[in-house]
Design a protein around this motif. Structure first.
Motif, PDB file in Angstrom:
ATOM      1  N   HIS A 149       0.820  -1.205   0.000  1.00  0.00           N
ATOM      2  CA  HIS A 149       0.000   0.000   0.000  1.00  0.00           C
ATOM      3  C   HIS A 149       0.864   1.269   0.000  1.00  0.00           C
ATOM      4  N   HIS A 150       0.705   2.163   0.981  1.00  0.00           N
ATOM      5  CA  HIS A 150       1.434   3.429   0.964  1.00  0.00           C
ATOM      6  C   HIS A 150       2.918   3.259   1.257  1.00  0.00           C
ATOM      7  N   LEU A 151       3.336   2.070   1.696  1.00  0.00           N
ATOM      8  CA  LEU A 151       4.764   1.838   1.951  1.00  0.00           C
ATOM      9  C   LEU A 151       5.558   1.633   0.671  1.00  0.00           C
ATOM     10  N   TRP A 152       4.901   1.757  -0.493  1.00  0.00           N
ATOM     11  CA  TRP A 152       5.631   1.691  -1.756  1.00  0.00           C
ATOM     12  C   TRP A 152       6.743   2.752  -1.771  1.00  0.00           C
ATOM     13  N   PHE A 153       6.489   3.887  -1.135  1.00  0.00           N
ATOM     14  CA  PHE A 153       7.502   4.946  -1.075  1.00  0.00           C
ATOM     15  C   PHE A 153       8.784   4.446  -0.420  1.00  0.00           C
ATOM     16  N   ILE A 154       8.651   3.686   0.670  1.00  0.00           N
ATOM     17  CA  ILE A 154       9.821   3.147   1.357  1.00  0.00           C
ATOM     18  C   ILE A 154      10.524   2.118   0.483  1.00  0.00           C
ATOM     19  N   ALA A 155       9.760   1.286  -0.219  1.00  0.00           N
ATOM     20  CA  ALA A 155      10.359   0.277  -1.097  1.00  0.00           C
ATOM     21  C   ALA A 155      11.174   0.937  -2.207  1.00  0.00           C
ATOM     22  N   TYR A 156      10.609   1.948  -2.845  1.00  0.00           N
ATOM     23  CA  TYR A 156      11.333   2.644  -3.916  1.00  0.00           C
ATOM     24  C   TYR A 156      12.578   3.327  -3.361  1.00  0.00           C
ATOM     25  N   PHE A 329       5.261   7.963  12.019  1.00  0.00           N
ATOM     26  CA  PHE A 329       3.970   8.551  11.683  1.00  0.00           C
ATOM     27  C   PHE A 329       3.575   8.188  10.257  1.00  0.00           C
ATOM     28  N   TYR A 330       4.510   8.308   9.326  1.00  0.00           N
ATOM     29  CA  TYR A 330       4.209   7.967   7.935  1.00  0.00           C
ATOM     30  C   TYR A 330       3.802   6.503   7.807  1.00  0.00           C
ATOM     31  N   ILE A 331       4.531   5.609   8.469  1.00  0.00           N
ATOM     32  CA  ILE A 331       4.233   4.182   8.383  1.00  0.00           C
ATOM     33  C   ILE A 331       2.835   3.888   8.917  1.00  0.00           C
ATOM     34  N   LEU A 332       2.438   4.552   9.997  1.00  0.00           N
ATOM     35  CA  LEU A 332       1.173   4.269  10.668  1.00  0.00           C
ATOM     36  C   LEU A 332      -0.036   4.938  10.033  1.00  0.00           C
ATOM     37  N   HIS A 333       0.132   6.133   9.500  1.00  0.00           N
ATOM     38  CA  HIS A 333      -1.005   7.035   9.308  1.00  0.00           C
ATOM     39  C   HIS A 333      -2.098   6.475   8.414  1.00  0.00           C
ATOM     40  N   GLN A 334      -1.731   5.821   7.288  1.00  0.00           N
ATOM     41  CA  GLN A 334      -2.781   5.417   6.353  1.00  0.00           C
ATOM     42  C   GLN A 334      -3.624   4.268   6.896  1.00  0.00           C
ATOM     43  N   THR A 335      -2.999   3.358   7.628  1.00  0.00           N
ATOM     44  CA  THR A 335      -3.782   2.288   8.241  1.00  0.00           C
ATOM     45  C   THR A 335      -4.792   2.861   9.228  1.00  0.00           C
ATOM     46  N   ILE A 336      -4.367   3.834  10.009  1.00  0.00           N
ATOM     47  CA  ILE A 336      -5.285   4.469  10.955  1.00  0.00           C
ATOM     48  C   ILE A 336      -6.395   5.204  10.217  1.00  0.00           C
TER      49      ILE A 336
END
Length: 396
Positions: A149-156, A329-336
């Protein structure tokens, strides 16, 4: 005052206040953007409200022009800071610890609840314990339940840093002094805008054929497009004269970004469709038309960074604490956001109140989770990419 090319190789500077403030503002923009996604017109998301908002749609459209490019640019600048006292090998070890471990932990622990509530929204009736094993057996999202999901940014970001580590390491060596000095020539006049050219060209020529997927494997255009923003951020701190040029030209960048925003929205609001058959898709006119998007993005990034350098280069006692919180915060925020939105879209309050409630609740829950359950403990600090706890930090 400009640093000489050689000074950038030898003078360690581990924090730059305006970079930290820009990072904070970029993450805040991500929070506002994702909180609005359930209410966006003709843009289905993980959780969708039956009532849509045209005004939130416009606000999110504006944020989407520069949200991720700015994050990649800032990440490139932060990379330069991290390389001050490290070799390429040491940098790779650091990125394995700060990016790969949180990515793996996020995929296994943070993302599954997000996908679960999305499936509930779509009609799934099982418990989370029933659902969790399916992330390993159902295949990749969206057909299956395995996703980042939004962690694609970390993967890239992780892949970029591994691929570019030899270049980053080389830039610290005396052999790179001539290269850094030549970079300084781009700081004269308006030459800094040449940094836009590679990504504008690849976007214009390939975006029709290769739209964004964020899956790393089938994303050939955007893989290089995002990487060029990261490289620009790195180069602008490697050669400080480039950053000074962005500050000096900030008014021009903002003016051009504003004019392009008027043009783009004028076309959108009047339902203009370039691809109505008037022009062949592979015509030179089409390529020029498509170039408006990356040009607009770069101008906003340059304007925001230029104004940030001018007005945000101010240290603050709370900045250390804020910096520690931003990555978790970035890792958590979208799940919340997804969990809260699942319940919020079922009520009949106005969209504006729903959006404000999601923003404020997500911020509060994310920060309390960070402060109470991530920051104090070694294992959670490791899983969320934080440094080892060393001494007392100032809490605002």
């Amino acid at each position: 005052m400009s640093l000489s090319p050689s000074a950038s190789l030898t003078t360690p500077k581990l924090r730059i206040s305006y970079i930290d403030w820009l990072r904070f503002l970029a993450i805040l923009g991500v929070l506002l953007y994702h909180s609005g996604r359930p209410f966006i017109v003709e843009d289905p998301w993980h959780i969708n409200d039956p009532v849509k908002s045209d005004l939130l749609t416009e606000f999110n459209f504006f944020l989407s022009r520069f949200r991720m490019p700015l994050l990649f640019f800032i990440s490139g600048a932060v990379t330069w800071l991290m390389m001050q006292n490290r070799t390429a090998g040491g940098f790779v070890k650091l990125r394995l610890k700060r990016l790969f471990i949180p990515l793996l932990a996020g995929v296994l622990l943070v993302i599954p609840p997000q996908v679960y509530f999305e499936r509930l929204h779509q009609g799934y009736t099982g418990s989370f314990l029933d659902f969790y094993p399916t992330i390993f057996s159902s295949g990749p999202y969206p057909e299956g339940n395995f996703s980042w999901h939004h962690l694609w940014f970390i993967a890239y970001l992780f892949v970029y840093d591994i691929l570019l580590a030899p270049f980053f390491g080389w830039c610290r060596k005396p052999a790179a002094t001539a290269f850094i000095r030549r970079l300084g020539s781009l700081s004269k006049g308006y030459r800094v805008y040449w940094l836009m050219l590679p990504s504008v060209l690849i976007y214009s020529f390939f975006v029709v054929k290769y739209p964004s997927t964020n899956d790393l494997i089938h994303d050939p255009l955007y893989f290089f497009y995002w990487m060029l923003f990261l490289l620009a951020g790195y180069l602008c701190l490697l050669q400080p004269a480039l950053m000074e040029s962005l500050e000096r030209n900030r008014r021009l960048s903002l003016s051009l970004a504003f004019l392009l925003l008027l043009l783009i929205n004028g076309l959108r609001w009047n339902d203009y469709n370039w691809f109505d058959g008037t022009y062949p898709i592979d015509s030179w006119q089409t390529y020029i038309y498509l170039a408006r998007e990356p040009l607009h993005t770069w101008l906003w990034v340059f304007a925001i960074v230029g104004y940030g350098k001018k007005y945000l280069d101010r240290p603050h006692p709370a900045l250390n604490y804020i910096n520690q919180s931003l990555y978790p915060f970035y890792i958590l925020h979208q799940t919340i956001i997804v969990i809260i939105a699942y319940y919020v879209v079922q009520i009949s309050d106005p969209v504006s109140l729903k959006w404000i409630f999601i923003v404020l609740t997500t911020f509060t829950v994310s920060m309390l989770t960070f402060h109470l359950f991530i920051r104090p403990f070694y294992i959670t600090r490791l899983l969320f990419g934080m440094k080892k706890k060393a001494g007392k930090t100032i809490v605002p």
